[in-house]
Design an enzyme around this catalytic site. Sequence first.
Site, PDB file in Angstrom:
ATOM      1  N   GLY A   7     -47.657   4.993  61.832  1.00 51.20           N
ATOM      2  CA  GLY A   7     -48.504   5.525  62.909  1.00 51.20           C
ATOM      3  C   GLY A   7     -49.752   4.672  63.062  1.00 51.20           C
ATOM      4  N   GLY A  10     -51.974   4.809  66.219  1.00 52.95           N
ATOM      5  CA  GLY A  10     -52.558   6.091  66.606  1.00 52.95           C
ATOM      6  C   GLY A  10     -54.047   6.174  66.293  1.00 52.95           C
ATOM      7  N   MET A  12     -55.729   8.127  64.145  1.00 55.47           N
ATOM      8  CA  MET A  12     -56.040   8.086  62.709  1.00 55.47           C
ATOM      9  C   MET A  12     -55.636   6.744  62.101  1.00 55.47           C
ATOM     10  SD  MET A  12     -57.735  10.482  61.383  1.00 55.47           S
ATOM     11  CE  MET A  12     -57.500   9.877  59.732  1.00 55.47           C
ATOM     12  N   ASP A  32     -44.606   1.933  63.880  1.00 53.28           N
ATOM     13  CA  ASP A  32     -44.981   2.826  64.987  1.00 53.28           C
ATOM     14  C   ASP A  32     -43.798   2.908  65.943  1.00 53.28           C
ATOM     15  OD1 ASP A  32     -46.592   4.088  67.253  1.00 53.28           O
ATOM     16  OD2 ASP A  32     -48.141   3.846  65.742  1.00 53.28           O
ATOM     17  N   ASN A  97     -55.739  18.056  55.267  1.00 54.96           N
ATOM     18  CA  ASN A  97     -57.131  17.732  55.599  1.00 54.96           C
ATOM     19  C   ASN A  97     -57.749  16.873  54.501  1.00 54.96           C
ATOM     20  OD1 ASN A  97     -60.045  17.932  56.037  1.00 54.96           O
ATOM     21  ND2 ASN A  97     -59.419  19.261  57.710  1.00 54.96           N
ATOM     22  N   HIS A 127     -59.375  21.808  68.425  1.00 50.77           N
ATOM     23  CA  HIS A 127     -59.070  20.374  68.334  1.00 50.77           C
ATOM     24  C   HIS A 127     -58.951  19.771  69.738  1.00 50.77           C
ATOM     25  CE1 HIS A 127     -57.933  21.274  64.148  1.00 50.77           C
ATOM     26  NE2 HIS A 127     -58.148  19.986  63.937  1.00 50.77           N
ATOM     27  N   LYS A 131     -53.764  16.953  70.480  1.00 50.76           N
ATOM     28  CA  LYS A 131     -53.144  17.400  69.221  1.00 50.76           C
ATOM     29  C   LYS A 131     -51.819  18.087  69.499  1.00 50.76           C
ATOM     30  CE  LYS A 131     -54.063  19.852  64.892  1.00 50.76           C
ATOM     31  NZ  LYS A 131     -53.560  18.769  64.029  1.00 50.76           N
ATOM     32  N   GLY A 137     -52.839  22.245  60.639  1.00 49.39           N
ATOM     33  CA  GLY A 137     -52.463  22.306  59.225  1.00 49.39           C
ATOM     34  C   GLY A 137     -53.606  22.857  58.381  1.00 49.39           C
ATOM     35  N   THR A 138     -54.843  22.525  58.766  1.00 47.07           N
ATOM     36  CA  THR A 138     -56.005  23.002  57.998  1.00 47.07           C
ATOM     37  C   THR A 138     -56.132  24.523  58.096  1.00 47.07           C
ATOM     38  OG1 THR A 138     -57.085  20.923  58.489  1.00 47.07           O
ATOM     39  CG2 THR A 138     -58.500  22.700  57.693  1.00 47.07           C
TER      40      THR A 138
HETATM   41  P1  NAD Z   1     -51.836   9.986  67.415  1.00 45.97           P
HETATM   42  O1  NAD Z   1     -50.912  10.611  68.409  1.00 45.97           O
HETATM   43  O2  NAD Z   1     -53.047   9.270  67.929  1.00 45.97           O
HETATM   44  O3  NAD Z   1     -51.033   8.966  66.472  1.00 45.97           O
HETATM   45  C1  NAD Z   1     -49.713   9.175  66.062  1.00 45.97           C
HETATM   46  C2  NAD Z   1     -49.021   7.818  65.970  1.00 45.97           C
HETATM   47  O4  NAD Z   1     -47.659   8.043  65.570  1.00 45.97           O
HETATM   48  C3  NAD Z   1     -48.987   7.077  67.318  1.00 45.97           C
HETATM   49  O5  NAD Z   1     -49.370   5.741  67.179  1.00 45.97           O
HETATM   50  C4  NAD Z   1     -47.533   7.217  67.751  1.00 45.97           C
HETATM   51  O6  NAD Z   1     -47.082   6.128  68.548  1.00 45.97           O
HETATM   52  C5  NAD Z   1     -46.830   7.253  66.399  1.00 45.97           C
HETATM   53  N1  NAD Z   1     -45.498   7.843  66.560  1.00 45.97           N
HETATM   54  C6  NAD Z   1     -45.157   8.947  67.272  1.00 45.97           C
HETATM   55  N2  NAD Z   1     -43.821   9.132  67.266  1.00 45.97           N
HETATM   56  C7  NAD Z   1     -43.312   8.092  66.545  1.00 45.97           C
HETATM   57  C8  NAD Z   1     -41.995   7.722  66.182  1.00 45.97           C
HETATM   58  N3  NAD Z   1     -40.930   8.447  66.562  1.00 45.97           N
HETATM   59  N4  NAD Z   1     -41.823   6.615  65.403  1.00 45.97           N
HETATM   60  C9  NAD Z   1     -42.896   5.878  65.011  1.00 45.97           C
HETATM   61  N5  NAD Z   1     -44.180   6.193  65.327  1.00 45.97           N
HETATM   62  C10 NAD Z   1     -44.372   7.282  66.090  1.00 45.97           C
HETATM   63  O7  NAD Z   1     -52.260  11.156  66.436  1.00 45.97           O
HETATM   64  P2  NAD Z   1     -53.488  11.200  65.410  1.00 45.97           P
HETATM   65  O8  NAD Z   1     -54.605  11.961  66.030  1.00 45.97           O
HETATM   66  O9  NAD Z   1     -53.728   9.835  64.867  1.00 45.97           O
HETATM   67  O10 NAD Z   1     -52.879  12.129  64.278  1.00 45.97           O
HETATM   68  C11 NAD Z   1     -51.730  11.722  63.552  1.00 45.97           C
HETATM   69  C12 NAD Z   1     -51.324  12.833  62.589  1.00 45.97           C
HETATM   70  O11 NAD Z   1     -52.349  13.004  61.608  1.00 45.97           O
HETATM   71  C13 NAD Z   1     -51.147  14.201  63.237  1.00 45.97           C
HETATM   72  O12 NAD Z   1     -50.103  14.881  62.575  1.00 45.97           O
HETATM   73  C14 NAD Z   1     -52.475  14.885  62.976  1.00 45.97           C
HETATM   74  O13 NAD Z   1     -52.401  16.279  63.015  1.00 45.97           O
HETATM   75  C15 NAD Z   1     -52.738  14.369  61.573  1.00 45.97           C
HETATM   76  N6  NAD Z   1     -54.131  14.420  61.117  1.00 45.97           N
HETATM   77  C16 NAD Z   1     -54.306  14.731  59.815  1.00 45.97           C
HETATM   78  C17 NAD Z   1     -55.572  14.736  59.284  1.00 45.97           C
HETATM   79  C18 NAD Z   1     -55.726  15.032  57.813  1.00 45.97           C
HETATM   80  O14 NAD Z   1     -56.868  14.970  57.302  1.00 45.97           O
HETATM   81  N7  NAD Z   1     -54.637  15.320  57.101  1.00 45.97           N
HETATM   82  C19 NAD Z   1     -56.676  14.412  60.073  1.00 45.97           C
HETATM   83  C20 NAD Z   1     -56.464  14.075  61.414  1.00 45.97           C
HETATM   84  C21 NAD Z   1     -55.175  14.072  61.927  1.00 45.97           C
END
Ligand code: NAD
Length: 212
Positions: A7, A10, A12, A32, A97, A127, A131, A137-138
């Site tokens: 990812g 994306g 994050m 990605d 988180n 959010h 999203k 999840g949090t």
């Molecule tokens: P985003 O949509 O900006 O990024 C997701 C990335 O995954 C994108 O680049 C997308 O192209 C890629 N992707 C999607 N489908 C795909 C596939 N089939 N194959 C390969 N790549 C693929 O989202 P984000 O805001 O960066 O968040 C990403 C994840 O992280 C989400 O699940 C979000 O809830 C989670 N998140 C977790 C925390 C944490 O602290 N745990 C914090 C923020 C976000």
Amino acid sequence: MKIGIVGYKGRMGKEIRDLFEEKSHEFVWGYDKDGEYFQKNPQIIIDFSLPEVFEKTEEYVKKFNVPLIIGTTGLQEEQIEALKALAKEVPVVQSYNFSIGIQLFLKMVDILKDKIDGWDVEIVETHHRFKKDKPSGTAKMIKESLNKDVPISSLRLGNVAGDHVLYMANLGEVLSISHRALSRRAFAEGVLKSAKFVINKKNGYFTFTDVI
Ligand code: NAD
């Protein structure tokens, strides 16, 4: 260290790459939607993508035989079980988180949870509009810490990085705990801490609570 990100294009993924590069770590591998970016074998894989990418992540972690940090939310129960099985081979850090503030929030919940019998308890999370999962999840982690079934309200507004509020009320008073992530940097910092924690471990299943 040499990092790989699932990812990586994306929100994050970019934030994590920027922070690690600022701290002189190298981004050498990524996966990605449009496939693989390969420069060198990574020493650790970080997944912030979507639950449907999970099997690919598992495949690459096994291929490179490296630790995994996974922050993707909305994972299915079977995927969490698969992560625990994977953790027998390589170290895994899983959390919905990666901010320090939410860890402190959970500690407060732990102190309060047995003292609010008979109170109304509700969680509200807000959010950004992009999203995909709902509730967050949090919010699920907070509910799990309370150890009871409480309602969660989810708002999807503008570009909010992540707000969580736990409300508790009896007939005479309202108590709340709230957390606001001001940017995605807070999560990326937690991922960096986790990477340093896990990089030299042999195997094992860890949460961010174990890291801090
Ligand atoms: P985003 O949509 O900006 O990024 C997701 C990335 O995954 C994108 O680049 C997308 O192209 C890629 N992707 C999607 N489908 C795909 C596939 N089939 N194959 C390969 N790549 C693929 O989202 P984000 O805001 O960066 O968040 C990403 C994840 O992280 C989400 O699940 C979000 O809830 C989670 N998140 C977790 C925390 C944490 O602290 N745990 C914090 C923020 C976000």
